[in-house]
Design a protein around this motif. Structure first.
Motif, PDB file in Angstrom:
ATOM      1  N   GLY A 173       0.830  -1.203   0.000  1.00 22.48           N
ATOM      2  CA  GLY A 173       0.000   0.000   0.000  1.00 22.48           C
ATOM      3  C   GLY A 173       0.860   1.246   0.000  1.00 22.48           C
ATOM      4  N   GLN A 174       0.208   2.396   0.057  1.00 19.02           N
ATOM      5  CA  GLN A 174       0.917   3.663   0.030  1.00 19.02           C
ATOM      6  C   GLN A 174       1.361   4.084   1.426  1.00 19.02           C
ATOM      7  N   PHE A 175       2.554   4.640   1.502  1.00 19.23           N
ATOM      8  CA  PHE A 175       3.056   5.247   2.739  1.00 19.23           C
ATOM      9  C   PHE A 175       2.993   6.758   2.579  1.00 19.23           C
ATOM     10  N   ARG A 176       2.261   7.412   3.470  1.00 16.25           N
ATOM     11  CA  ARG A 176       2.087   8.860   3.390  1.00 16.25           C
ATOM     12  C   ARG A 176       2.934   9.518   4.472  1.00 16.25           C
ATOM     13  N   LEU A 177       4.011  10.142   4.038  1.00 20.37           N
ATOM     14  CA  LEU A 177       4.983  10.709   4.968  1.00 20.37           C
ATOM     15  C   LEU A 177       4.380  11.791   5.846  1.00 20.37           C
ATOM     16  N   ALA A 178       3.569  12.671   5.279  1.00 20.16           N
ATOM     17  CA  ALA A 178       3.000  13.780   6.053  1.00 20.16           C
ATOM     18  C   ALA A 178       2.161  13.262   7.219  1.00 20.16           C
ATOM     19  N   ARG A 179       1.374  12.211   6.977  1.00 27.69           N
ATOM     20  CA  ARG A 179       0.550  11.646   8.044  1.00 27.69           C
ATOM     21  C   ARG A 179       1.421  10.988   9.113  1.00 27.69           C
ATOM     22  N   ALA A 180       2.459  10.282   8.679  1.00 30.31           N
ATOM     23  CA  ALA A 180       3.364   9.633   9.629  1.00 30.31           C
ATOM     24  C   ALA A 180       4.051  10.672  10.509  1.00 30.31           C
ATOM     25  N   GLU A 181       4.426  11.795   9.911  1.00 29.12           N
ATOM     26  CA  GLU A 181       5.088  12.852  10.681  1.00 29.12           C
ATOM     27  C   GLU A 181       4.148  13.454  11.714  1.00 29.12           C
ATOM     28  N   GLN A 182       2.872  13.640  11.352  1.00 28.54           N
ATOM     29  CA  GLN A 182       1.893  14.159  12.315  1.00 28.54           C
ATOM     30  C   GLN A 182       1.715  13.195  13.484  1.00 28.54           C
ATOM     31  N   PHE A 183       1.647  11.908  13.167  1.00 24.65           N
ATOM     32  CA  PHE A 183       1.512  10.876  14.201  1.00 24.65           C
ATOM     33  C   PHE A 183       2.733  10.889  15.118  1.00 24.65           C
ATOM     34  N   ALA A 184       3.928  10.925  14.523  1.00 28.76           N
ATOM     35  CA  ALA A 184       5.171  10.918  15.302  1.00 28.76           C
ATOM     36  C   ALA A 184       5.280  12.163  16.182  1.00 28.76           C
ATOM     37  N   GLU A 185       4.904  13.316  15.644  1.00 27.84           N
ATOM     38  CA  GLU A 185       4.960  14.559  16.423  1.00 27.84           C
ATOM     39  C   GLU A 185       4.014  14.499  17.612  1.00 27.84           C
ATOM     40  N   THR A 186       2.846  13.897  17.412  1.00 25.93           N
ATOM     41  CA  THR A 186       1.892  13.759  18.519  1.00 25.93           C
ATOM     42  C   THR A 186       2.468  12.902  19.637  1.00 25.93           C
ATOM     43  N   LEU A 187       3.067  11.762  19.269  1.00 22.84           N
ATOM     44  CA  LEU A 187       3.669  10.887  20.279  1.00 22.84           C
ATOM     45  C   LEU A 187       4.788  11.610  21.023  1.00 22.84           C
ATOM     46  N   GLU A 188       5.601  12.361  20.295  1.00 20.71           N
ATOM     47  CA  GLU A 188       6.696  13.084  20.922  1.00 20.71           C
ATOM     48  C   GLU A 188       6.169  14.151  21.880  1.00 20.71           C
ATOM     49  N   ASP A 189       5.129  14.878  21.465  1.00 25.61           N
ATOM     50  CA  ASP A 189       4.545  15.910  22.327  1.00 25.61           C
ATOM     51  C   ASP A 189       3.960  15.306  23.597  1.00 25.61           C
ATOM     52  N   CYS A 190       3.493  14.059  23.499  1.00 23.96           N
ATOM     53  CA  CYS A 190       2.883  13.383  24.650  1.00 23.96           C
ATOM     54  C   CYS A 190       3.905  12.617  25.492  1.00 23.96           C
ATOM     55  N   GLY A 191       5.165  12.572  25.059  1.00 24.85           N
ATOM     56  CA  GLY A 191       6.182  11.812  25.782  1.00 24.85           C
ATOM     57  C   GLY A 191       5.998  10.318  25.641  1.00 24.85           C
ATOM     58  N   LEU A 192       5.438   9.868  24.502  1.00 27.48           N
ATOM     59  CA  LEU A 192       5.159   8.457  24.279  1.00 27.48           C
ATOM     60  C   LEU A 192       6.086   7.868  23.220  1.00 27.48           C
ATOM     61  N   PHE A 193       6.369   6.587  23.322  1.00 26.28           N
ATOM     62  CA  PHE A 193       7.136   5.891  22.298  1.00 26.28           C
ATOM     63  C   PHE A 193       6.569   4.484  22.123  1.00 26.28           C
ATOM     64  N   ASP A 194       6.807   3.928  20.939  1.00 31.18           N
ATOM     65  CA  ASP A 194       6.252   2.612  20.602  1.00 31.18           C
ATOM     66  C   ASP A 194       6.857   1.539  21.500  1.00 31.18           C
ATOM     67  N   MET A 195       5.996   0.736  22.093  1.00 38.08           N
ATOM     68  CA  MET A 195       6.437  -0.330  22.981  1.00 38.08           C
ATOM     69  C   MET A 195       7.062  -1.480  22.196  1.00 38.08           C
ATOM     70  N   GLY A 196       6.688  -1.600  20.923  1.00 37.37           N
ATOM     71  CA  GLY A 196       7.139  -2.742  20.148  1.00 37.37           C
ATOM     72  C   GLY A 196       6.221  -3.930  20.366  1.00 37.37           C
ATOM     73  N   ALA A 197       6.277  -4.905  19.487  1.00 38.15           N
ATOM     74  CA  ALA A 197       5.407  -6.073  19.592  1.00 38.15           C
ATOM     75  C   ALA A 197       6.141  -7.297  19.052  1.00 38.15           C
ATOM     76  N   ILE A 198       5.667  -8.462  19.454  1.00 36.54           N
ATOM     77  CA  ILE A 198       6.260  -9.715  18.997  1.00 36.54           C
ATOM     78  C   ILE A 198       5.242 -10.507  18.185  1.00 36.54           C
ATOM     79  N   ARG A 199       5.728 -11.505  17.489  1.00 36.50           N
ATOM     80  CA  ARG A 199       4.960 -12.466  16.700  1.00 36.50           C
ATOM     81  C   ARG A 199       4.676 -11.985  15.291  1.00 36.50           C
ATOM     82  N   ARG A 200       4.124 -10.785  15.101  1.00 39.24           N
ATOM     83  CA  ARG A 200       3.741 -10.345  13.774  1.00 39.24           C
ATOM     84  C   ARG A 200       4.267  -8.943  13.497  1.00 39.24           C
ATOM     85  N   ARG A 201       4.518  -8.695  12.226  1.00 38.86           N
ATOM     86  CA  ARG A 201       5.005  -7.387  11.805  1.00 38.86           C
ATOM     87  C   ARG A 201       3.864  -6.417  11.520  1.00 38.86           C
TER      88      ARG A 201
END
Length: 332
Positions: free
Chosen positions: A107-135
């Protein structure tokens, strides 16, 4: 639906009903030993506080709208909620967005949307916990039989949550009647040292005190030639030194700030050479304490990120030759 969950022993904590076949969040609890208090409810997110004994932490369950203009509302809500929360916080669910190009296949990767998502997590002091089993967590076939896969579901946490649950991890489970895979976060709290048995930690900031080197030399000589005894003597004397001589940095800082403020207020109404000298001395003492505080926080942050790195490097299971996943420990 409520009676169905009640019959299984679950109580509804917070509910956002679905709009036809879209959206909807149910937060359920089956543990009578915990107290749950809802903090905030909007159509894309339910946030609540969980208290068990003297320990509290925060959770947010999200179901992001598939329309980008509505999803931006969720980003704003998460930022607002972050300002309400002071402590361990985990946010999990369907964010309907990705962070990296590697989280999209077919599928398509939309950089602008990813950047908005990343900026939100950074503003909230959050980071991806990561996951196992599936990508990926979401799968859908499109024209031509091509399957699109994305990581739309995830758990994100703040540093306090990782320190409270250093062994926690998220599993991506098999999808059945949905195009999304369920997430299962396993939590295990860090063991707390019992009162009176706190582990000894050498504080680098002690080295800034002119008397500390002599404390170490004296203690080491007293234990020589037994190295283990030397270390125990240094531990004992360093602990005593911290309590009786070095003192609490933050208490010193507040007292010096108070004294400096009093002197400066007095100098506003009259000139006094002795007070000018005292002001300079207080400035020097406060700068020294601020340096000590900086060293203390630096060491603390390094210790915390060591915990986080250790968690990320921990192996929770392995794929066997037949492709199955196992968490069992075997002895070779």
């Amino acid at each position: 639906m409520k009676s169905f969950w009640n019959n299984l022993g679950y109580q509804g904590v917070g509910i956002v009903e679905a709009n036809s076949h879209s959206g909807g969040i149910w937060v359920l609890c089956s543990n009578s030993n915990i107290s749950v208090r809802v903090l905030d409810v909007v159509d894309q997110c339910i946030s609540f506080e969980i208290t068990m004994g003297n320990t509290s932490s925060y959770r947010s369950a999200v179901y992001a709208n598939p329309h980008i203009h509505r999803r931006k509302e969720l980003w704003g809500d998460l930022t607002r909620i972050a300002n309400m929360i002071h402590g361990p916080w985990i946010v999990l669910g369907d964010f309907n967005d990705v962070l990296l190009q590697s989280e999209v296949r077919g599928g398509q990767f939309r950089l602008a949307r990813a950047e908005q998502f990343a900026e939100t997590l950074e503003d909230c002091g959050l980071f991806d916990m990561g996951a196992i089993r599936r990508r990926f967590t979401w799968y859908r076939k499109v024209k031509g039989g091509v399957q699109v896969a994305k990581k739309l579901d995830r758990a994100v946490i703040n540093q306090d949550w990782r320190l409270m649950f250093p062994e926690a991890y998220t599993e991506v489970l098999a999808r059945l009647h949905s195009d999304h895979c369920p997430l299962f976060t396993r939590c295990k709290m860090a063991k707390r040292a019992t009162k009176g048995h706190r582990p000894f930690r050498f504080q680098a900031v002690w080295m800034t005190h002119p008397l500390f080197r002599n404390v170490v030399d004296t203690a080491w000589n007293r234990g020589a030639p037994d190295v283990v005894k030397c270390l125990l003597e240094v531990q004992k004397d360093a602990t005593s030194f911290n309590k009786k001589v070095f003192g609490n940095i933050f208490v010193k800082k507040r007292e010096l700030e108070r004294l400096l403020n009093d002197v400066q207020i007095t100098l506003e109404s009259r000139e006094d050479q002795q007070l000018r000298i005292k002001e300079q001395v207080l400035h020097q003492e406060l700068n020294a304490v601020l340096l000590q505080e900086e060293l203390l926080w630096y060491q603390k942050s390094r210790e915390q990120w060591t915990v986080i790195r250790r968690k990320r490097n921990k192996i929770h299971g392995l794929f066997l030759e037949d492709g199955s996943w196992t968490t069992e420990t075997t002895t070779l």
